[in-house]
Scaffold this active site. Structure first.
Site, PDB file in Angstrom:
ATOM      1  N   GLU A 265      27.242  90.336  13.478  1.00  0.00           N
ATOM      2  CA  GLU A 265      28.151  91.393  13.758  1.00  0.00           C
ATOM      3  C   GLU A 265      27.599  92.900  13.654  1.00  0.00           C
ATOM      4  O   GLU A 265      26.993  92.972  12.757  1.00  0.00           O
ATOM      5  CB  GLU A 265      29.601  91.176  13.220  1.00  0.00           C
ATOM      6  CG  GLU A 265      30.487  92.103  13.660  1.00  0.00           C
ATOM      7  CD  GLU A 265      31.865  92.080  13.195  1.00  0.00           C
ATOM      8  OE1 GLU A 265      32.168  91.353  12.221  1.00  0.00           O
ATOM      9  OE2 GLU A 265      32.941  92.580  13.790  1.00  0.00           O
ATOM     10  N   CYS A 467      35.258  91.095  14.327  1.00  0.00           N
ATOM     11  CA  CYS A 467      36.479  92.150  14.931  1.00  0.00           C
ATOM     12  C   CYS A 467      35.592  92.970  16.103  1.00  0.00           C
ATOM     13  O   CYS A 467      36.523  93.464  16.891  1.00  0.00           O
ATOM     14  CB  CYS A 467      36.944  92.908  13.845  1.00  0.00           C
ATOM     15  SG  CYS A 467      38.029  92.146  12.798  1.00  0.00           S
ATOM     16  N   ASN A 594      39.126  85.811  18.558  1.00  0.00           N
ATOM     17  CA  ASN A 594      38.686  86.098  17.088  1.00  0.00           C
ATOM     18  C   ASN A 594      39.489  86.150  15.927  1.00  0.00           C
ATOM     19  O   ASN A 594      40.231  87.094  16.039  1.00  0.00           O
ATOM     20  CB  ASN A 594      37.664  87.230  17.047  1.00  0.00           C
ATOM     21  CG  ASN A 594      37.084  87.539  15.480  1.00  0.00           C
ATOM     22  OD1 ASN A 594      36.239  86.656  14.931  1.00  0.00           O
ATOM     23  ND2 ASN A 594      37.432  88.648  14.959  1.00  0.00           N
ATOM     24  N   GLU A 595      39.842  85.067  15.290  1.00  0.00           N
ATOM     25  CA  GLU A 595      40.730  85.078  14.261  1.00  0.00           C
ATOM     26  C   GLU A 595      42.117  85.623  14.654  1.00  0.00           C
ATOM     27  O   GLU A 595      42.593  86.555  13.927  1.00  0.00           O
ATOM     28  CB  GLU A 595      40.233  85.369  12.815  1.00  0.00           C
ATOM     29  CG  GLU A 595      39.564  86.834  12.665  1.00  0.00           C
ATOM     30  CD  GLU A 595      39.229  87.141  11.400  1.00  0.00           C
ATOM     31  OE1 GLU A 595      38.696  86.455  10.797  1.00  0.00           O
ATOM     32  OE2 GLU A 595      39.659  88.312  10.948  1.00  0.00           O
TER      33      GLU A 595
HETATM   34  O1  AHR Z   1      32.742  89.182   8.770  1.00  0.00           O
HETATM   35  C1  AHR Z   1      33.634  90.439   8.843  1.00  0.00           C
HETATM   36  C2  AHR Z   1      34.962  90.499   9.400  1.00  0.00           C
HETATM   37  O2  AHR Z   1      35.614  89.205   8.866  1.00  0.00           O
HETATM   38  C3  AHR Z   1      34.638  89.986  10.981  1.00  0.00           C
HETATM   39  O3  AHR Z   1      34.912  90.756  11.777  1.00  0.00           O
HETATM   40  C4  AHR Z   1      36.256  89.476  11.102  1.00  0.00           C
HETATM   41  O4  AHR Z   1      36.281  88.597  12.030  1.00  0.00           O
HETATM   42  C5  AHR Z   1      36.696  88.990   9.716  1.00  0.00           C
HETATM   43  O5  AHR Z   1      37.864  89.580   9.228  1.00  0.00           O
END
Ligand code: AHR
Length: 866
Positions: A265, A467, A594-595
């Site tokens: 990321e 995120c 994503n979560e």
């Molecule tokens: O890994 C960092 C963040 O943690 C990611 O962007 C998110 O998916 C999670 O909350």
């Protein structure tokens, strides 16, 4: 933790277990009592819903010392997530509805439902009348109309009402007379003071469960809080431990060969200024105040640039840019005296003596006449380390290139551009790349960093987040099409971690990197909703992509599959070929979401995408999502949805205390094998201060033995986050830290690398016996035996989290080994050690062999098998 404390914890737990036994009830307990629901303004109203109980309605006892049974998930991290004036009501079917105000600005409210006040369904945030704020809700049930009636006040003192049967659809909001609004809230006095809320009559068993839930949570939290620093007390007097592992070759089972992957990321400057080898910062002059929400007035189009010679020699314009997606460019106002434009890179430009650097830019003379540009790399002491001249021609935007060869090393040089001539000169996409990139790719990756990542031998790469994938508000959702094609046509955007993404490291580069390291690409695409912690775009997840735009959004996903896998004769396959990759990229997995908060807005969009993908691309494995935790409403709702839709795999995320990983080794042993497979997409062990050290690394190593043991249900796993640039870190711990010249792999990295290079595709169970009856001792010795079909090696992983040596005996129990020669790799140290160096040695094994596992160690024995 002292021994006494530990024993007390055990006592609480065994009490819980006894009373949770079905039918157990003390005869002197009441049938029903009063329950009081309330919140407080402590912790800026972020503590959520509390309960108190009373036998007589006058003496009240707070349950769990103001434990939070429900917290608001509305709005962004930090500044929001507040619960004001929760109104709790039990509906006709026994289910509880909790409605609360989220702030005094937005025309939305929060609603959550629960059958038992312990497990809550995901929250939703419906909109009310535009221009009103939603304060002091009052909810009644109108039995004659089978409706909930919700009344509220707004900031201006007016009152409104609407109705709903199910809190999914709502009547229009109407204004009511203030006399029609009555708030039945009452105040009670607790030991901590007066609180306001609602009184309910409930069965004692409900209160009993609330109390036990709190106690169990406390107990689990105490376990998770255990630290190795307390081991001297916890294991006082413990002598060396003896363990036998007896392999059960006949019970071998196939497991996934994708268990070690990486999560990439763009957080902590992982991409621009990090893995992406570009050395010029803000090369496109597109940095904007909005990248940092106005918090840094210098974060604008001229960030990292400065002009020498004339104070007024530099401005930013956007008339007739090279490409509409990249509207800003620099204008140099050059008089006879001349000006020099300088870029300071990302914390300076690192250079290595004798190496080549490829420079390029777009230039256009707007006024006057220019003959050439003198491009230099200049050391901190003003010494020119490389120089080259580019001739300029008149006319429109021209793409100009040259190569600079350096005469000395430098840690923090600058790039200078000196136009020859006078007038006004427009410049854009000013770029400097080391010729030596990973695999020599153009627009490529930083060699040392990419190699460190490749050394993990990851089986897949997840990108672009995290995120970053679902973005801060709809406008910030990561759109893959914006990240391919010529660099000047890509759309840069704000990075929700508070900086800027050039999109220079885009989908083509991600796929290329995967291919270069032999890993599967795993793009994660937003499920049509942005991050639930969004600061922009209205009410968090309320603001999903409008349904009438979802077909186009899904078409973008189909186009991605065609771009990655399609023949060159297809429109998108053709674009891939034009970018230099005629062969397909063999995309097999796509993550959707994503979560996310698994509310109605998510469910509607995810279902639409999933069904469309299943119909059009059954060959692609879609990975769903189950929220940001290992439990709770999103985890439960995510799994329910995945089960309902038969989603092949579910992405789970959890960052936990190091000891959580010790005490939850059986997390996947209890998973239903008939349901979706698991992708553990983000995990890491935390300690106070968030270091990565031997304690976190060994806790992860121990947990990873359980991932291998459950490799029939866990298909993939990736530690997160991967990269962090020193001085630009928003999150800790990460797997690899770096600065411009050094790469600093952590202790956790060594573990991932050892797993990545010692994976198998079948799991061979073993029986473990330990000469101790203490669970704390037994839990800290873990093992995994896997077999790799290609090499035929049997790989033994043994983890010892105890402060003392473990004398281990391994009984291969007839497992056919080819010869005695094996290797042993050991990492060991003290829990606070930050650097780990695996030590490899030859090792001789026989059908039964002994191996010492030093205190705090991870051992891998690689045995040649027949
Ligand atoms: O890994 C960092 C963040 O943690 C990611 O962007 C998110 O998916 C999670 O909350």
């Amino acid at each position: 933790m002292t021994k006494l404390y530990f024993l007390l914890s055990l006592a609480v737990f065994s009490l819980f277990q006894q009373s949770a036994t079905a039918g157990y009830k003390k005869t002197n307990e009441p049938d029903s009592v009063y329950l009081f629901s309330y919140t407080t303004d402590k912790n800026e109203n972020k503590n959520g819903l509390h309960f108190a109980w009373s036998r007589n309605g006058s003496e009240w006892y707070a349950i769990g010392n103001e434990y939070s049974y429900l917290r608001s998930d509305y709005g962004r991290w930090g500044s929001e997530k507040r619960m004001y004036s929760p109104f709790l009501l039990q509906g006709p079917n026994g289910s509880w509805q909790c409605v609360w105000s989220v702030n005094d600005r937005d025309n939305s409210f929060a609603i959550a439902t629960s059958a038992d006040l312990i497990h809550w369904k995901p929250q939703s945030y419906p909109l009310v009348k535009e221009g009103t704020s939603f304060l002091l809700p009052v909810v009644k049930y109108d039995a004659s109309h089978k409706n909930y009636l919700v009344s509220y006040a707004d900031k201006g003192g007016k009152h409104y009402q609407f109705s709903s049967q199910d809190f999914k659809t709502y009547s229009p909001v109407k204004e009511i007379r203030s006399s029609e609004y009555t708030d039945p809230a009452i105040s009670i006095t607790l030991a901590s003071g007066k609180v306001k809320g609602q009184k309910h009559r409930v069965a004692w068993s409900l209160v009993d469960q609330l109390i036990k839930t709190y106690e169990l949570k406390q107990y689990k939290q105490q376990l998770s809080n255990e630290l190795m620093a307390d081991d001297p007390q916890r294991f006082a007097g413990l002598k060396d431990v003896k363990t036998t592992f007896t392999v059960q070759p006949k019970q071998a089972k196939p497991i996934s060969d994708l268990l070690t992957g990486i999560f990439f990321e763009d957080i902590n400057y992982a991409a621009d200024g990090g893995l992406y080898a570009e050395l010029v910062q803000n090369r496109d002059f597109e940095y904007a105040l909005s990248d940092k929400e106005g918090r840094d007035k210098n974060w604008n189009s001229s960030h990292s640039w400065k002009v020498r010679g004339e104070a007024s020699g530099f401005s930013i314009d956007s008339v007739a840019p090279i490409h509409a997606n990249n509207p800003h460019y620099a204008v140099l106002h050059v008089r006879e005296s001349g000006v020099v434009l300088e870029n300071s890179g990302f914390d300076g430009i690192p250079l290595r003596k004798g190496e080549s650097y490829d420079f390029s830019l777009f230039a256009k003379a707007l006024e006057g006449k220019f003959t050439a540009l003198e491009v230099s790399l200049v050391g901190k002491d003003g010494k020119v380390l490389a120089q080259s001249k580019i001739n300029l021609a008149s006319g429109g935007w021209k793409n100009l290139k040259t190569t600079l060869v350096t005469t000395a090393d430098a840690a923090d040089a600058v790039l200078t551009i000196k136009p020859q001539g006078s007038g006004k000169l427009a410049l854009d996409m000013v770029s400097l790349f080391p010729r030596k990139t990973f695999k020599g790719r153009k627009n490529g990756l930083r060699l040392d960093l990419a190699q460190t990542v490749a050394d993990i031998h990851p089986r897949f790469v997840r990108f672009p987040g995290g995120c970053v994938a679902h973005g801060d508000g709809i406008e910030n959702i990561y759109r893959w099409k914006n990240t391919i094609g010529p660099l000047e046509s890509r759309t840069p955007q704000r990075n929700l971690w508070g900086y800027h993404q050039t999109a220079g490291l885009g989908y083509f580069e991600y796929f290329q990197f995967c291919e270069d390291i032999g890993a599967l690409p795993l793009p994660v695409i937003a499920a049509g909703v942005p991050c639930q912690n969004s600061a922009t775009g209205g009410a968090g997840q309320q603001a999903g992509i409008p349904m009438d735009q979802m077909d186009a959004y899904i078409q973008d996903i189909f186009d991605l599959i065609e771009w990655a896998n399609g023949d060159v004769s297809t429109p998108w396959g053709k674009k891939r070929a034009a970018a230099g990759h005629p062969k397909p990229f063999h995309l097999k997995y796509v993550g959707i979401g994503n979560e996310d908060l698994i509310g109605d807005v998510f469910e509607e969009r995810f279902t639409m995408i999933f069904n469309a993908m299943k119909a059009k691309h059954p060959e692609i494995t879609v990975i769903g999502t189950a929220g940001p935790n290992s439990e709770g409403s999103d985890y439960e709702a995510g799994w329910d949805l995945a089960t309902k839709l038969q989603v092949p795999m579910v992405d789970e995320h959890y960052y936990q205390n190091a000891a959580w990983f010790i005490h939850n080794q059986d997390f996947y042993d209890r998973y239903d094998r008939s349901k979706s497979k698991v992708y553990l997409g983000e995990y890491a062990a935390f300690l106070p201060g968030r270091p990565s050290n031997l304690e976190t690394a060994l806790s992860e190593a121990l947990y990873m033995t359980s991932l291998e043991r459950n490799g029939d249900v866990v298909s993939m796993a990736s530690y997160a986050p991967l990269l962090a640039k020193e001085g630009h870190t928003q999150w800790n711990p990460n797997l690899i830290y770096f600065n411009n010249t050094e790469v600093k792999p952590t202790a956790g990295y060594q573990i991932q690398k050892l797993y990545g290079n010692n994976s198998g595709n079948s799991y061979v169970p073993a029986e473990k016996s330990v000469n101790s009856d203490q669970d704390a001792v037994k839990n800290r010795i873990a093992y995994s035996f896997v077999r790799d079909a290609d090499s035929k090696d049997l790989i033994v992983k043994l983890v010892n989290l105890l402060p003392v040596k473990v004398d281990a005996k391994v009984d291969l129990n007839g497992f056919a080994i080819a010869g005695a020669k094996s290797t042993r790799t050991v990492v060991q140290g003290t829990p606070s050690d930050k650097q780990l160096s695996p030590v490899v040695s030859d090792f001789t094994v026989s059908d039964q062999f002994n191996v010492d596992l030093p205190g705090y160690s991870f051992t891998i024995i690689r045995i040649k098998a027949k």
